[in-house]
Design a protein around this motif. Structure first.
Motif, short mmCIF file in Angstrom:
data_model
loop_
_atom_site.label_atom_id
_atom_site.label_comp_id
_atom_site.label_asym_id
_atom_site.label_seq_id
_atom_site.Cartn_x
_atom_site.Cartn_y
_atom_site.Cartn_z
N TRP A 496 0.82 -1.21 0.00
CA TRP A 496 0.00 0.00 0.00
C TRP A 496 0.86 1.26 0.00
O TRP A 496 1.92 1.32 0.62
CB TRP A 496 -0.91 0.03 1.23
CG TRP A 496 -1.76 -1.20 1.43
CD1 TRP A 496 -1.67 -2.10 2.44
CD2 TRP A 496 -2.82 -1.64 0.58
NE1 TRP A 496 -2.62 -3.08 2.30
CE2 TRP A 496 -3.35 -2.83 1.16
CE3 TRP A 496 -3.39 -1.17 -0.60
CZ2 TRP A 496 -4.40 -3.54 0.60
CZ3 TRP A 496 -4.45 -1.88 -1.15
CH2 TRP A 496 -4.94 -3.04 -0.57
N THR A 499 0.29 5.26 3.41
CA THR A 499 -0.12 4.77 4.72
C THR A 499 0.05 5.83 5.80
O THR A 499 -0.81 5.98 6.69
CB THR A 499 0.69 3.51 5.09
OG1 THR A 499 0.43 2.50 4.11
CG2 THR A 499 0.31 2.98 6.46
N ASN A 503 -3.69 5.82 5.87
CA ASN A 503 -4.00 4.58 5.13
C ASN A 503 -4.75 4.89 3.83
O ASN A 503 -5.73 4.23 3.47
CB ASN A 503 -4.85 3.65 6.01
CG ASN A 503 -4.23 3.40 7.36
OD1 ASN A 503 -3.03 3.13 7.47
ND2 ASN A 503 -5.01 3.51 8.42
N SER A 506 -4.86 1.97 0.80
CA SER A 506 -5.74 0.83 1.06
C SER A 506 -7.20 1.26 1.08
O SER A 506 -8.08 0.53 0.60
CB SER A 506 -5.36 0.17 2.39
OG SER A 506 -5.38 1.11 3.45
N ASP A 576 -2.89 -0.53 7.53
CA ASP A 576 -3.88 -0.61 6.46
C ASP A 576 -4.94 -1.67 6.65
O ASP A 576 -5.82 -1.81 5.80
CB ASP A 576 -3.14 -0.85 5.14
CG ASP A 576 -2.27 0.32 4.75
OD1 ASP A 576 -2.81 1.33 4.28
OD2 ASP A 576 -1.04 0.24 4.95
#
Length: 794
Positions: A496, A499, A503, A506, A576
């Motif tokens: 991802w 983050t 986050n 995601s 995430d």
């Protein structure tokens, strides 16, 4: 006697022999004992065979009888042509032995004439008796050990699976992870977020992972400003940077990166001059006490990080009328070995996803909202050394090692000027997503998530540790795939982006594929920041996965010396996994090594993101043995979830977690009664549906699919709509290991004390009640569906 027996003609001896004709002497297999040639022994052996056949007809002998027959034919091919047409099963309900006794000439056929010589007859009788006893005992022993050593299909299948898992996991080596980690931390920092993503995609593709893709999203990021923020004491006109250094050109040049990245993303921007009020950890009790003594309107709160989610504490300060916040970590809340007094950090005030597209994906054409800041407060993280200067206090830790918490005296007045500078821009955040398609259930996904470094900040080496672990598992897995093996369910590997800012990567991917993920995701395995210490394994899992994780912990401890087993808890975690837990209700698991002292301290300190020099991964795990352990533990859980015919989830543990979460000083009887009914339904579901499905003999594909669908969706019943900021919507997760009650109920009780109203408590009770009732109805409906299927087949 049955109809078949009644129809036998009494005058024909040949007719009475039709169901019981035996193999003639000349048809016997080679090696037949000479003692079986005499008539007396034939009669005795026949009786013995009937007894043995009657035993073998009992439940539990079917499999052994079938295997024995096949083995006999394989070992003695010359007996395959024997005439077996006349050996028919008895139709009498009384059994073959009793049927023979009821025949009219049963006695005459097998009664021998009186012996002419008593001594000779006695010897023959003794031989017959001894032979029969020996054969009988030998038959029992052979049957017992053959049945004992012959594994069931379930045991055999489980053993093969374990062997397969070990073959995959034993190729994971610490030295390979170390090399991967070092290569990652040396990657060039580009001006956008694609360089590291390209390296990861290229590496995963070279390992053989199929269908590796980029998922790009244009999102609103709140970045560090062109110059560092500052805090100035009005009494002395002294200006300080967030790390406690004076505002000088030399200090700005020496630690420019650290100063720039010491900020609160999505904070309000501007300047505020006001009195500083120490609010400690900023919970409801702290604010109630302070508001009785002082006017808090437009004041600056001196706030400690930890114990409660930062977003929740900021919401309380905002409601209390504060205008700004100086945020710090008290050194007494950290392990003695962690010397972070002069270190600055970054926090994100973003609950998740792109702030400009809340609740929907940031794809081309989406409406963009103007949300450059997510709070009206000016928030500035500062170091503990700066706090000491603000309150005119010496070092908090004395020579004896006793730590005194930092605290501003109530009678002292401190007026400061705080300046917050950040820049809001649209940037591209990139996710790397690779698929390993499942063989039998390709539409069921196990998502494995790590995260990679953002090009817009410098927040430690955890990302390289996370990426090295997921890459090591992919490499081990693909070695087996290249030999023809494939998991039953699809495994989706995700690295991802964004983050650190909430986050974002995601969340956007989850919102983009929400409908597909709601239906297909089985579990999420988090590899976020796997090495935070080196003294204790910290395992976090959904209640439904707790038994599986406990088993893996026991196995891991059996392989390692001086292993301290830890409890498996369901608590809020950073990273995430947030979207999958709180918006999809997906069962989740995460393994990480921590410092024991850190686990004993306040929770939510991990919300602070320190610069890369604050935490050296190679100092905590110089030989990368801990990385290898995390990779193997996580890998075994992934393989078991991806490959087991029945998902290794435990419905009863969910019901037990609900009951435990209702324990307290003043338990609600209505909720307890409803939780009791939920437990009864879960117990029925566990015993009536899950246990039979785990037996290969009773494993019907359509029933297994129905069962798995129920198991993967059961935690969705515990997603509530309204929760305080920073709290999980999935109420099965607690704030920390120290509290076992539902988090929203604890918060509502505290708010009642602050507002002198029970309205919020009644709302929270209603949310919990509806969740428990939904789960109880869900399990009951599942049981009803299985009953209807059985009734339809009958």
């Amino acid at each position: 006697m049955g109809e078949n027996e009644a129809s036998l003609p009494n005058t024909s001896l040949q007719g009475k022999k039709m169901a019981y004709q035996k193999v003639n002497a000349d048809q016997r297999a080679p090696g037949h004992s000479q003692y079986l040639d005499n008539d007396d022994l034939q009669a005795t052996a026949l009786d013995l065979e009937w007894d043995m056949e009657k035993e073998l007809e009992e439940p539990g002998f079917d499999q052994f009888q079938l295997d024995s027959a096949e083995n006999q034919n394989l070992e003695n091919p010359e007996t395959a042509d024997l005439n077996l047409d006349s050996i028919q099963p008895a139709t009498s309900p009384k059994g073959r032995f009793q049927r023979l006794q009821e025949e009219s000439d049963y006695v005459t056929r097998y009664t021998r004439s009186a012996p002419k010589s008593n001594p000779c007859n006695f010897c023959r009788l003794l031989k017959v008796l001894c032979t029969a006893i020996i054969l009988f005992i030998l038959g029992i022993l052979i049957g017992y050990y053959a049945h004992k050593k012959c594994p069931s299909n379930a045991t055999s299948s489980a053993t093969l699976d374990l062997q397969l898992y070990q073959e995959i996991l034993e190729t994971i080596q610490a030295e390979d992870i170390k090399k991967s980690f070092r290569n990652l931390v040396q990657l060039y920092k580009s001006e956008d977020d694609t360089e590291i993503s390209k390296k990861i995609k290229t590496h995963w593709t070279s390992l053989g992972l199929e269908d590796v893709q980029f998922a790009n999203y244009s999102v609103l990021l709140n970045l560090a400003g062109p110059s560092a923020s500052s805090v100035t004491l009005r009494s002395s006109s002294q200006c300080f940077h967030p790390n406690g250094q004076p505002c000088s050109e030399e200090a700005r040049t020496h630690s420019s990166q650290d100063l720039l990245y010491s900020y609160a993303a999505y904070s309000a921007k501007g300047t505020l001059e006001a009195e500083v009020i120490d609010v400690s950890y900023g919970n409801a009790d702290d604010l109630k006490r302070i508001q009785k003594m002082k006017n808090t309107t437009n004041k600056i709160a001196l706030l400690k990080l930890g114990k409660l989610p930062l977003l929740y504490k900021l919401s309380l300060l905002e409601k209390a009328g504060f205008g700004g916040v100086l945020l710090y970590i008290d050194p007494c809340d950290l392990p003695k070995t962690a010397n972070l007094s002069h270190d600055t950090f970054m926090v994100s005030l973003n609950p998740g996803g792109d702030p400009s597209t809340p609740g929907y994906p940031s794809v081309d054409g989406s409406f963009r909202q103007n949300r450059s800041n997510l709070t009206s407060l000016l928030v500035q993280p500062i170091s503990a050394s700066l706090v000491e200067k603000l309150i005119s206090s010496p070092n908090s830790r004395t020579q004896t090692g006793v730590c005194s918490p930092l605290e501003l005296p109530n009678n002292d007045e401190r007026i400061v000027n705080m300046q917050v500078q950040t820049v809001t821009e649209f940037k591209t955040v990139t996710n790397v997503v690779g698929y390993l398609k499942g063989l039998t259930s390709p539409d069921r996904y196990i998502i494995v998530g790590s995260h990679h470094q953002s090009a817009y900040g410098s927040y430690g080496q955890e990302w390289a540790s996370s990426t090295a672990v997921i890459t090591a598992f992919i490499q081990a897995l693909m070695l087996k795939v290249k030999k023809g093996w494939r998991p039953d369910r699809t495994i989706v590997f995700c690295s991802w982006g964004g983050t650190a800012f909430g986050n974002i990567g995601s969340y956007e991917w989850g919102e983009d594929f929400r409908k597909v993920l709601q239906r297909n995701v089985v579990a999420y395995v988090s590899l976020h920041s796997p090495i935070r210490g080196n003294s204790s394994l910290h395992s976090i899992a959904s209640p439904s996965l707790r038994q599986l994780v406990i088993e893996k912990n026991h196995f891991n401890c059996s392989r390692r010396a001086n292993c301290q087993e830890t409890n498996v808890s369901s608590v809020q975690i950073q990273g995430d996994a947030d979207y999958f837990i709180n918006h999809l209700g997906v069962p989740t698991v995460q393994f990480a090594f921590e410092d024991i002292k850190a686990l004993e301290g306040p929770s939510f300190l991990s919300e602070a993101l320190f610069p890369k020099r604050a935490r050296k991964i190679e100092e905590m795990d110089p030989f990368f043995n801990l990385h290898e352990a995390i990779t193997k533990l996580s890998g075994e859980v992934i393989l078991q979830i991806a490959n087991e015919p029945v998902l290794p989830f435990n419905a009863l543990d969910v019901a037990l977690e609900v009951q435990n979460s209702l324990k307290g000083d003043q338990p609600n009887t209505q909720l307890l009664a409803l939780a009791s009914r939920l437990r009864e339904s879960a117990e029925l579901f566990q015993s009536d549906e899950m246990r039979p499905a785990n037996d290969p003999k009773e494993r019907i594909p359509i029933r297994v699919r129905m069962l798995n669908d129920i198991l993967q969706d059961m935690e969705k019943n515990f997603l509530v709509q309204q929760v305080p900021p920073g709290f999980y919507r999935n109420i099965l997760y607690h704030l920390d290991e120290k509290t076992s009650q539902f988090s929203i109920l604890l918060e509502a009780q505290e708010r009642c004390q602050l507002l002198a109203s029970n309205e919020s408590l009644q709302e929270a009770l209603s949310e919990v009640l509806n969740s428990i009732n939904s789960a109880q109805v869900y399990f009951k409906a599942g049981l009803d569906v299985f009953e209807d299927v059985l009734a339809g087949k009958n």
